[in-house]
Design a protein around this motif. Structure first.
Motif: not given
Length: 121
Positions: A84-95
């Motif tokens: 978020g700080l970098r201005g990027e979309p949230l893109d996380i795979d919790t696994t």
């Protein structure tokens, strides 16, 4: 579980603590949204993050100096806020447990959803 949110999505408002931190996303969306807010509040920090620095944030994962082991563990909450700080979309795979290297200190940080791995970091 994969979490994705577009940077054009508005920040959520008026959510309870339970909704923010104890939902299926485990607070990752709230961290990402806070990162977006910090980006405009502290532009210098956002610039450093966009340059690849793993800047100090409230969650484990930031790098403040060179360390002997050259690697450490961090939390996915850090990674969400950093995106978020970098201005990027949230893109996380919790696994998954992605690893990033701090461009300033060359320390690699592996981000995990398992608190036992970063508890002493």
């Amino acid at each position: 579980m994969e979490l994705k949110r577009c940077v054009t999505e508005p920040l959520r408002k008026d959510l309870s603590i339970n909704e923010l931190w104890h939902g299926t996303d485990n607070g990752l969306i709230a961290c990402w949204e806070r990162g977006r807010e910090v980006s405009s509040e502290v532009p210098e920090l956002a610039t450093r993050a966009r340059m690849g620095q793993l800047v100090p944030l409230p969650w484990k994962g930031g790098v403040e100096k060179v360390i002997k082991t050259k690697s450490k563990m961090g939390t996915l909450r850090y990674l969400a806020m950093w995106q978020g700080l970098r201005g990027e979309p949230l893109d996380i795979d919790t696994t998954d447990e992605p690893t990033f290297q701090c461009s300033k200190f060359k320390v690699s940080v592996t981000f995990t959803n398992d608190p036992s791995k970063y508890a002493d970091a």
